[in-house]
Design an enzyme around this catalytic site. Sequence first.
Site, PDB file in Angstrom:
ATOM      1  N   LYS A  96       0.855  -1.193   0.000  1.00 35.44           N
ATOM      2  CA  LYS A  96       0.000   0.000   0.000  1.00 35.44           C
ATOM      3  C   LYS A  96       0.875   1.220   0.000  1.00 35.44           C
ATOM      4  CE  LYS A  96      -3.849   2.263   0.273  1.00 35.44           C
ATOM      5  NZ  LYS A  96      -3.419   2.958  -0.979  1.00 35.44           N
ATOM      6  N   GLN A 117       7.144   4.066   3.936  1.00 34.72           N
ATOM      7  CA  GLN A 117       5.734   3.656   3.952  1.00 34.72           C
ATOM      8  C   GLN A 117       5.538   2.389   4.791  1.00 34.72           C
ATOM      9  OE1 GLN A 117       3.727   5.672   1.508  1.00 34.72           O
ATOM     10  NE2 GLN A 117       2.104   5.129   2.925  1.00 34.72           N
ATOM     11  N   LYS A 120       5.368   3.579   8.410  1.00 31.29           N
ATOM     12  CA  LYS A 120       4.207   4.456   8.565  1.00 31.29           C
ATOM     13  C   LYS A 120       2.933   3.620   8.614  1.00 31.29           C
ATOM     14  CE  LYS A 120       3.999   7.775   5.535  1.00 31.29           C
ATOM     15  NZ  LYS A 120       3.695   8.665   4.382  1.00 31.29           N
ATOM     16  N   LYS A 132       5.427   1.806  -3.082  1.00 27.15           N
ATOM     17  CA  LYS A 132       5.339   3.151  -3.666  1.00 27.15           C
ATOM     18  C   LYS A 132       5.626   3.049  -5.150  1.00 27.15           C
ATOM     19  CE  LYS A 132       4.725   7.450  -2.351  1.00 27.15           C
ATOM     20  NZ  LYS A 132       4.000   7.987  -1.166  1.00 27.15           N
ATOM     21  N   ASP A 172      -0.016  10.850  -4.624  1.00 26.91           N
ATOM     22  CA  ASP A 172       1.144  11.487  -3.985  1.00 26.91           C
ATOM     23  C   ASP A 172       1.379  12.745  -4.836  1.00 26.91           C
ATOM     24  OD1 ASP A 172       3.337  10.835  -1.798  1.00 26.91           O
ATOM     25  OD2 ASP A 172       4.436  11.666  -3.479  1.00 26.91           O
ATOM     26  N   THR A 216      -4.546  13.785   4.942  1.00 26.67           N
ATOM     27  CA  THR A 216      -3.141  13.948   5.339  1.00 26.67           C
ATOM     28  C   THR A 216      -2.951  15.280   6.055  1.00 26.67           C
ATOM     29  OG1 THR A 216      -2.577  12.694   3.354  1.00 26.67           O
ATOM     30  CG2 THR A 216      -0.771  13.748   4.528  1.00 26.67           C
ATOM     31  N   SER A 383      -6.945   5.940   3.740  1.00 30.02           N
ATOM     32  CA  SER A 383      -6.941   4.998   2.610  1.00 30.02           C
ATOM     33  C   SER A 383      -7.340   3.605   3.090  1.00 30.02           C
ATOM     34  CB  SER A 383      -5.552   4.918   1.965  1.00 30.02           C
ATOM     35  OG  SER A 383      -5.354   5.969   1.049  1.00 30.02           O
TER      36      SER A 383
HETATM   37  P1  NDP Z   1       0.839  17.847  -4.544  1.00 31.50           P
HETATM   38  O1  NDP Z   1       1.306  17.477  -5.892  1.00 31.50           O
HETATM   39  O2  NDP Z   1      -0.599  18.061  -4.290  1.00 31.50           O
HETATM   40  O3  NDP Z   1       1.596  19.155  -4.050  1.00 31.50           O
HETATM   41  C1  NDP Z   1       2.989  19.193  -3.958  1.00 31.50           C
HETATM   42  C2  NDP Z   1       3.413  20.577  -3.517  1.00 31.50           C
HETATM   43  O4  NDP Z   1       4.797  20.552  -3.204  1.00 31.50           O
HETATM   44  C3  NDP Z   1       3.224  21.626  -4.582  1.00 31.50           C
HETATM   45  O5  NDP Z   1       2.997  22.879  -3.981  1.00 31.50           O
HETATM   46  C4  NDP Z   1       4.575  21.587  -5.296  1.00 31.50           C
HETATM   47  O6  NDP Z   1       4.902  22.779  -5.980  1.00 31.50           O
HETATM   48  C5  NDP Z   1       5.506  21.380  -4.131  1.00 31.50           C
HETATM   49  N1  NDP Z   1       6.719  20.688  -4.610  1.00 31.50           N
HETATM   50  C6  NDP Z   1       6.765  19.471  -5.193  1.00 31.50           C
HETATM   51  N2  NDP Z   1       8.029  19.161  -5.559  1.00 31.50           N
HETATM   52  C7  NDP Z   1       8.757  20.210  -5.196  1.00 31.50           C
HETATM   53  C8  NDP Z   1      10.142  20.493  -5.282  1.00 31.50           C
HETATM   54  N3  NDP Z   1      11.017  19.620  -5.846  1.00 31.50           N
HETATM   55  N4  NDP Z   1      10.554  21.677  -4.763  1.00 31.50           N
HETATM   56  C9  NDP Z   1       9.681  22.546  -4.204  1.00 31.50           C
HETATM   57  N5  NDP Z   1       8.368  22.331  -4.096  1.00 31.50           N
HETATM   58  C10 NDP Z   1       7.920  21.180  -4.573  1.00 31.50           C
HETATM   59  O7  NDP Z   1       1.416  16.704  -3.562  1.00 31.50           O
HETATM   60  P2  NDP Z   1       0.971  16.342  -2.079  1.00 31.50           P
HETATM   61  O8  NDP Z   1       0.512  17.546  -1.359  1.00 31.50           O
HETATM   62  O9  NDP Z   1       0.098  15.150  -2.162  1.00 31.50           O
HETATM   63  O10 NDP Z   1       2.360  15.835  -1.470  1.00 31.50           O
HETATM   64  C11 NDP Z   1       3.233  16.709  -0.754  1.00 31.50           C
HETATM   65  C12 NDP Z   1       4.152  15.879   0.145  1.00 31.50           C
HETATM   66  O11 NDP Z   1       3.345  15.143   1.075  1.00 31.50           O
HETATM   67  C13 NDP Z   1       4.992  14.831  -0.576  1.00 31.50           C
HETATM   68  O12 NDP Z   1       6.224  14.698   0.117  1.00 31.50           O
HETATM   69  C14 NDP Z   1       4.204  13.540  -0.391  1.00 31.50           C
HETATM   70  O13 NDP Z   1       5.012  12.402  -0.482  1.00 31.50           O
HETATM   71  C15 NDP Z   1       3.671  13.753   1.017  1.00 31.50           C
HETATM   72  N6  NDP Z   1       2.494  12.976   1.388  1.00 31.50           N
HETATM   73  C16 NDP Z   1       1.344  12.996   0.638  1.00 31.50           C
HETATM   74  C17 NDP Z   1       0.235  12.292   1.046  1.00 31.50           C
HETATM   75  C18 NDP Z   1      -1.053  12.357   0.306  1.00 31.50           C
HETATM   76  O14 NDP Z   1      -2.031  11.743   0.784  1.00 31.50           O
HETATM   77  N7  NDP Z   1      -1.152  13.055  -0.799  1.00 31.50           N
HETATM   78  C19 NDP Z   1       0.277  11.444   2.250  1.00 31.50           C
HETATM   79  C20 NDP Z   1       1.490  11.556   3.007  1.00 31.50           C
HETATM   80  C21 NDP Z   1       2.552  12.280   2.565  1.00 31.50           C
HETATM   81  P3  NDP Z   1       4.945  22.791  -7.606  1.00 31.50           P
HETATM   82  O15 NDP Z   1       3.524  22.879  -8.024  1.00 31.50           O
HETATM   83  O16 NDP Z   1       5.735  23.986  -7.925  1.00 31.50           O
HETATM   84  O17 NDP Z   1       5.624  21.515  -8.022  1.00 31.50           O
HETATM   85  O1  2IT Z   2       3.000   9.029   1.493  1.00 31.04           O
HETATM   86  C1  2IT Z   2       1.846   8.585   1.697  1.00 31.04           C
HETATM   87  O2  2IT Z   2       1.531   8.081   2.770  1.00 31.04           O
HETATM   88  C2  2IT Z   2       0.861   8.706   0.607  1.00 31.04           C
HETATM   89  N1  2IT Z   2       1.190   9.283  -0.422  1.00 31.04           N
HETATM   90  C3  2IT Z   2      -0.496   8.106   0.756  1.00 31.04           C
HETATM   91  C4  2IT Z   2      -0.474   6.620   0.522  1.00 31.04           C
HETATM   92  C5  2IT Z   2      -1.822   5.952   0.462  1.00 31.04           C
HETATM   93  O3  2IT Z   2      -1.820   4.775   0.079  1.00 31.04           O
HETATM   94  O4  2IT Z   2      -2.857   6.556   0.778  1.00 31.04           O
END
Ligand code: NDP
Ligand code: 2IT
Length: 451
Positions: A96, A117, A120, A132, A172, A216, A383
Amino acid sequence: MSEKNLTRKRLEKAVESIENLNEGQTEFLQAVREVYGSLAPVLEENPECFDQKVLERISEPERQIIFRVPWQDDNGEVHINRGFRVEFNSALGPYKGGLRFHPSVNLSIIKFLGFEQIFKNALTGKPIGGGKGGADFNPRGRSDDEIMRFCQSFMTELYRHLGENRDIPAGDIGVGTREIGYLFGQYKRIANQYESGMITGKDPEWGGTLVRNEATGYGLAYFVREMLAVQDETLEGKTVVVSGSGNVATYAIEKVEELNGRVVACSDSDGYVYDSSGIDLELVKQIKQVERGRIRVYAERKEGAEFHDEGSIWSITCDVALPCATQNELQADDAKALVENGCMVVAEGANMPASIEAIDILHEAGVAFGPGKAANAGGVAVSALEMHQNASRDALTFDETDRRLQEIMKQIHATCISTARQYGTPGNYIHGANIAGFKKVANSVLALGVI
Ligand code: NDP
Ligand code: 2IT
């Protein structure tokens, strides 16, 4: 040699062998060092983990799939991307974890994310293993049709490895509800069955669960609420800085504001906006979700707000810092600035946003630090509730799911605190999370035999 020294020596040897095997995989080795660096006290109690090569076993993915993703853009030009799915560990349940579409994606990044993961998912208390995936595809500026064609091509190869009892992806970076829809649609078409539980993050209209989109960010705010409660504090009136402006950042801001914290900054990869009057979340949602635009536009539309394309968002004075963008976005200098400006809590919404050096600086200064595998576990936890809901062909209400999310975050926080105390490092959430997650996975790995 004392028991303690022997354990450290055996641990060092195991980490060295993992380093030799994975040369050049910087992010993956950073994650391994961060987790295994916490384990000496638990390994001293359980030397069979060395004899049974548990560390080497957990750090070697069960399966790594790398595949070609060919697709055509709107002008008919052919593009080839590289797709990945690392099925890391299935001791606790089917693989997952999310899918990331970003040009920086490579095997090291997917492996670090999959490795994190595993632990977590163990902390959530749900029966899910770790995995992943993703692609080095850049969705920026691509039309809706191009995104659909890419998702369809990606799933055409990956579908044979997925299934509700085998491997269940989610979103993600770069993968949200729209992409999950195209991925699920293509799977449904090829498999010729409506197998809702094969992917999570679906829209509630077609099999998703309410709160998954917010989970999240909300979960992060709930975790921070617990961290502050330990210090007899609340979010009320606290100044908060959130990096990123995607899914995690947006809903972290929403819940912090609901809990009466004042978020003054957020960002994207072009820079950050500072708004001393408090971030207007509706404007952020309009720009990022509706228009799929850039955060700099916020400062053009909101009086008094500033956009900075240079310098660090972590130089802004705050009580609480929530990195919610990407790995290694908070370095040693940023940690020093946060400490100097009196920050009391840092919690990771992103995966591994703080470097090991930055974490050491925060710990030394007594700043409470919530690691991602605990603080951002709300997403994968909901999830798991979505999988549960799909399996029972039922649908929970928003309030019920939110209540369960709050309970899970509370339980993860309590586990970190009690485990850190039990192993002699009270208040150290990293040790608490790593040891508690590892124990559960290691016990299961041992119980299932040499497989
Ligand atoms: P999104 O794609 O929705 O948003 C990502 C954000 O981070 C955007 O604002 C993006 O800006 C910025 N970003 C991405 N890459 C870079 C970079 N190299 N440098 C600077 N800014 C960057 O992703 P999420 O919000 O889903 O994910 C954000 C983080 O949270 C990640 O680390 C992900 O692994 C983690 N995460 C996500 C979960 C989920 O359920 N979605 C769960 C747990 C963790 P730009 O538009 O300019 O790229
Ligand atoms: O980093 C994370 O925990 C996620 N991107 C969510 C994973 C999931 O299966 O909901």
